[in-house]
Design a protein around this motif. Structure first.
Motif, PDB file in Angstrom:
ATOM      1  N   TYR A 190       0.871  -1.257   0.143  1.00  0.00           N
ATOM      2  CA  TYR A 190       0.119   0.245  -0.049  1.00  0.00           C
ATOM      3  C   TYR A 190       0.822   1.348   0.132  1.00  0.00           C
ATOM      4  N   GLY A 191       1.797   1.169   0.750  1.00  0.00           N
ATOM      5  CA  GLY A 191       2.736   2.165   0.644  1.00  0.00           C
ATOM      6  C   GLY A 191       3.435   2.668  -0.583  1.00  0.00           C
ATOM      7  N   THR A 193       2.227   1.729  -3.638  1.00  0.00           N
ATOM      8  CA  THR A 193       1.493   2.039  -4.694  1.00  0.00           C
ATOM      9  C   THR A 193       0.244   3.151  -4.314  1.00  0.00           C
ATOM     10  N   GLY A 194       0.075   3.361  -2.986  1.00  0.00           N
ATOM     11  CA  GLY A 194      -1.025   4.159  -2.596  1.00  0.00           C
ATOM     12  C   GLY A 194      -2.252   3.531  -3.085  1.00  0.00           C
ATOM     13  N   SER A 195      -2.537   2.430  -2.956  1.00  0.00           N
ATOM     14  CA  SER A 195      -3.882   1.684  -3.400  1.00  0.00           C
ATOM     15  C   SER A 195      -4.148   0.303  -2.585  1.00  0.00           C
ATOM     16  N   THR A 196      -5.306   0.072  -2.359  1.00  0.00           N
ATOM     17  CA  THR A 196      -5.540  -1.308  -1.696  1.00  0.00           C
ATOM     18  C   THR A 196      -6.240  -2.260  -3.032  1.00  0.00           C
TER      19      THR A 196
END
Lengths: 508, 100
Positions: A190-191, A193-196
Motif C-alpha cells: 500500500y505504501g 502504490t497508494g492503493s488497496t
C-alpha cells in the motif's frame, strides 16, 4: 451525494448474503431443537449450500454469460466476479456440502452436536467466497480472517478433548501470527502504490519497475512478508508446522474440510495476489517458489513416511500436494501462453477436493463410541469389516498417489506437463520422483486395510449421510479420471482461455 | 512535521518486537499480546502511508484490522480458557500432546 452501493452490488453478492442468512438461521433455530434432533441443523446447512450454489448459477454465472462479459465488479471495485471466482465458489460449496454430510454422525458420537458447527462452516465459506472474489486487499483480508476465525473454533470444537484444544490453540497462534506478517506485507505494498486495489497495485508496480535492473528493496521486503503469510496459509514447508497438529486434533470431518476448502481458499487468495497483484515481481518470486516447493515436497514426503496416525499422515500428504501445486505456479501464469501451470493448479484443487474428502470420510467413519479410530491400527482389516468402504478408500488412495485412470492423475499430469513445456526439466523429474515416493505411504494404508487382521472384527456401521458423502466423492474421483474433458473445459473457462481443445491435443 | 520515515521505523520496531515476543515468550497470554503488537505495527504503517498518499483506504484498512484483532482475541481467549480447563497450565512448552 454519490451513491456508494447500488442494488446490483447486493445482487452480485446474493450467494454470500444467502449463506450468511442460513448460518444466522441455524444459530437461532438451534435453540428450539431438542438434543436428539440436531441433524435438522445439518439439513438446514445443506439446503443453504444448495441455495447459494443455485444463486451463483442464476444470479452471477448466467447473467455474465448472457451479457458476454468476462467479469463484473461490485462494491466499488472491491469484488471481482469473474469465472475464476465462480469456479472457486462452486468448489467451496461442494467441499462444504460433503463435509456437512460427513459430520452428522461423527458429532453425535462425540456428544458435541451443536448447531454452531454448521453455522461456522457456512460462515467460513462466506469468508472463502470473499477471498476468491476479492480484488481489494481489504476485502481479501477480511475474508481471510472470517474464514480463519471460524476455522479456529471448528478445530477446537471438541471442548473437553485435550487434543482438539491443543490443535485449536496452535492453529490460532500460528494463524494469527501469519495474518500479522501478511498484513504487514500488504501495508508495504500500500505504501509503495497508494492503493488497496490489486489491479492498481499491479499497474503502479509495473510502472515503477519499468527500466530498472533490480526491484526496489522495499518491494522485495513487501513481497517476502506477503509471501510468508501466504505460504503459512497454504501450509508450505518451512511454514507448515501448524498443519499436522491442527489436522490431527481437529474433529475428523473438520480435518477433511480444512484440507480441501480452506486450502483451496488460501490458494485462490495466493493466485489472486501473486498473479493479479504482484505480476511485475514475478522474476523475484519464482526462485522463492522453486525453493519452497522443493522444500515442501522433500519435507512432507519424508515426514509422511514414519507416520502411524492416519490424520497426521494425510496432513503430511496434503502438504506434499501443496508442493506439487506450487510447481504449477513456477511454470506459468494466466497472462502468458503457458497458462497450463495455473490450469494444473485449478484441476488439482478440484480433484483434490473430492479424493481427499473421500479419504477423510472413511477415516471419520472409523470413529465409534469406544474407539477414537485415527491410528493405522484402527483401519487394519477394514476390508473384512466394511468391504465397500475399503475398496472406495483404495480408490481415493490410488487417486491421491496419482495413478492414471483416476482423477488425481490429471492434477499431476497438467502440472508436470507445464513444467516440461516451460523447460524446467530438473524440477519435473524431481516432482515425478517424489510422486512415486508418495506411493509408499499411501500403500501402507492400503496394506493395513487388505492384508492385516482387524483388531475389532465387528461390522463397521456407516450412516446414510456418510454413505452419500463417500459415493459423491468416489463418483467424482472416477468420472474426472475417466472422462476429464468437461472438467478441463470448466478450468479453461474459469481462466478465460478461449481456445478449448480435446485432451489429446495438449500432448504436443 | 514528522517525516514519514520516523513512523515507518517505529512501525517496523513495533512489528519486530511482536515477532520477537511471539518467538521467545512461553506464556500463551503474552504470546497473544505479542500478536496484537504486530498488528499495531501494521496499523501504524497503514496510517502513515495513508497520510502520505492522502488516500483514505489505508485508514479504512486499519479499522478492519482493529475489528479483526478484537474478534481474534475473543475467540483466542475462549480457546485459551478451554485449554486451561483441560490442562491447568498456560505454558506452551507443556502443551505438547501432538508431535511428530
Amino acid at each position: 451525494m454519490a451513491q456508494y452501493f447500488t442494488l446490483s452490488d447486493y445482487s452480485m453478492s446474493l450467494p454470500i448474503i444467502l449463506l450468511t442468512l442460513f448460518a444466522l438461521d441455524i444459530l437461532l433455530i438451534d435453540l428450539w431443537i431438542p438434543i436428539d434432533r440436531k441433524w435438522f441443523n445439518a439439513v438446514t446447512a445443506f439446503v443453504g449450500v444448495l441455495v447459494s450454489a443455485a444463486a451463483v448459477y442464476l444470479r452471477i454465472q448466467r447473467p455474465l454469460d448472457a451479457a458476454g462479459l468476462p467479469a463484473q465488479t461490485a462494491f466499488m471495485n472491491a469484488m471481482l466476479l469473474d469465472h475464476f471466482a465462480i469456479y472457486f465458489w462452486y468448489l467451496f460449496l461442494a467441499g462444504a456440502a460433503i463435509a456437512i454430510l460427513m459430520s452428522v454422525r461423527y458429532l453425535e458420537i462425540e456428544h458435541e452436536h451443536h448447531g454452531e458447527f454448521y453455522a461456522l462452516i457456512l460462515f467460513s465459506v462466506v469468508g472463502m467466497m470473499c477471498m476468491a472474489a476479492g480484488i481489494d486487499i481489504v476485502l481479501i483480508f477480511i475474508g481471510l480472517e472470517l474464514m480463519a476465525i471460524s476455522t479456529y473454533v471448528l478445530v477446537g470444537f471438541l471442548r473437553t478433548d485435550r487434543r482438539s484444544n491443543e490443535a485449536a490453540l496452535k492453529y490460532l497462534l500460528l494463524g494469527a501470527f501469519s495474518s500479522g506478517i501478511f498484513a504487514y506485507g500488504l501495508s508495504l505494498f500500500y505504501g509503495l502504490t497508494g492503493s488497496t486495489n490489486l489491479v492498481v497495485i499491479q499497474n503502479r508496480l509495473a510502472r515503477e519497475m519499468a527500466g530498472q535492473a533490480h526491484a526496489n528493496p522495499i518491494a522485495v521486503i513487501a513481497l517476502l512478508t506477503t509471501a510468508t503469510g501466504l505460504f503459512f496459509k497454504i501450509a508450505a514447508v518451512p511454514f507448515h508446522q501448524w498443519a499436522p497438529d491442527a489436522y490431527e486434533g481437529a474433529p475428523t470431518s473438520m480435518t477433511g474440510f480444512m484440507s480441501v476448502a480452506v486450502k483451496a481458499a488460501a490458494w485462490a487468495m495466493l493466485l489472486r495476489i501473486l498473479i493479479w497483484g504482484l505480476a511485475p515481481l514475478r522474476p523475484v518470486y519464482v526462485p522463492l517458489l522453486v525453493f519452497v516447493s522443493i522444500a515442501t515436497m522433500t519435507g512432507a514426503n519424508l515426514a509422511a513416511l514414519t507416520q502411524n496416525n492416519l490424520k497426521r499422515l494425510l496432513a503430511y500428504s496434503s502438504i506434499a500436494h501443496v508442493g506439487y501445486m506450487l510447481l504449477g505456479l513456477v511454470a506459468g501464469d494466466a497472462h502468458s501462453p503457458m497458462a497450463d501451470g495455473i490450469k494444473g493448479i485449478l484441476i488439482y484443487l478440484l480433484v483434490y477436493t473430492f479424493m481427499n474428502l473421500g479419504a477423510f470420510a472413511v477415516i471419520t467413519s472409523l470413529r465409534q463410541r469406544e474407539v477414537i479410530g485415527d491410528e493405522l491400527d484402527d483401519i487394519a482389516g477394514l476390508y473384512s469389516r466394511a468391504p465397500t468402504e475399503a475398496v472406495l478408500m483404495l480408490i481415493f488412495l490410488l487417486s491421491l498417489a496419482g495413478i492414471p485412470p483416476l482423477a488425481g492423475f490429471y492434477g499431476k499430469y497438467f502440472i508436470f506437463l507445464s513444467l516440461i513445456e516451460s523447460k524446467h526439466y530438473v524440477l519435473a523429474s524431481l516432482a515425478v520422483l517424489y510422486a512415486v515416493f508418495g506411493l509408499y505411504y499411501y500403500m501402507k494404508i492400503a496394506n493395513a486395510m487388505f492384508m492385516r487382521e482387524a483388531l475389532d472384527k465387528t461390522r463397521l456401521p456407516i450412516s446414510l449421510g456418510m454413505r452419500t458423502a463417500l459415493w459423491i466423492s468416489a463418483f467424482a474421483t472416477l468420472v474426472i479420471g475417466i472422462y476429464p474433458e468437461p472438467f478441463i473445459r470448466a478450468v479453461n473457462w474459469s481462466l478465460g482461455i478461449a481456445q478449448v481443445g480435446p485432451v489429446a491435443s495438449l500432448v504436443r | 512535521m514528522v517525516p514519514l520515515s520516523y513512523y515507518l521505523v517505529l512501525s517496523g520496531i513495533l512489528f519486530a518486537c511482536g515477532v520477537l515476543g511471539f518467538l521467545i515468550k512461553r506464556n500463551i497470554i503474552t504470546i497473544f499480546m505479542s500478536i496484537e503488537l504486530m498488528l499495531n505495527g501494521v496499523n501504524l504503517s497503514f496510517v502513515a502511508f495513508a497520510a502520505q498518499w492522502h488516500a483514505l483506504s489505508g485508514q479504512v484498512f486499519v479499522f478492519f484490522v482493529m475489528v479483526v484483532a478484537a474478534a481474534e482475541s475473543a475467540v483466542g481467549l475462549a480457546i485459551i480458557i478451554a485449554v486451561y480447563r483441560t490442562r491447568q497450565t498456560l505454558n506452551v512448552d507443556q502443551i505438547n500432546l501432538l508431535k511428530l
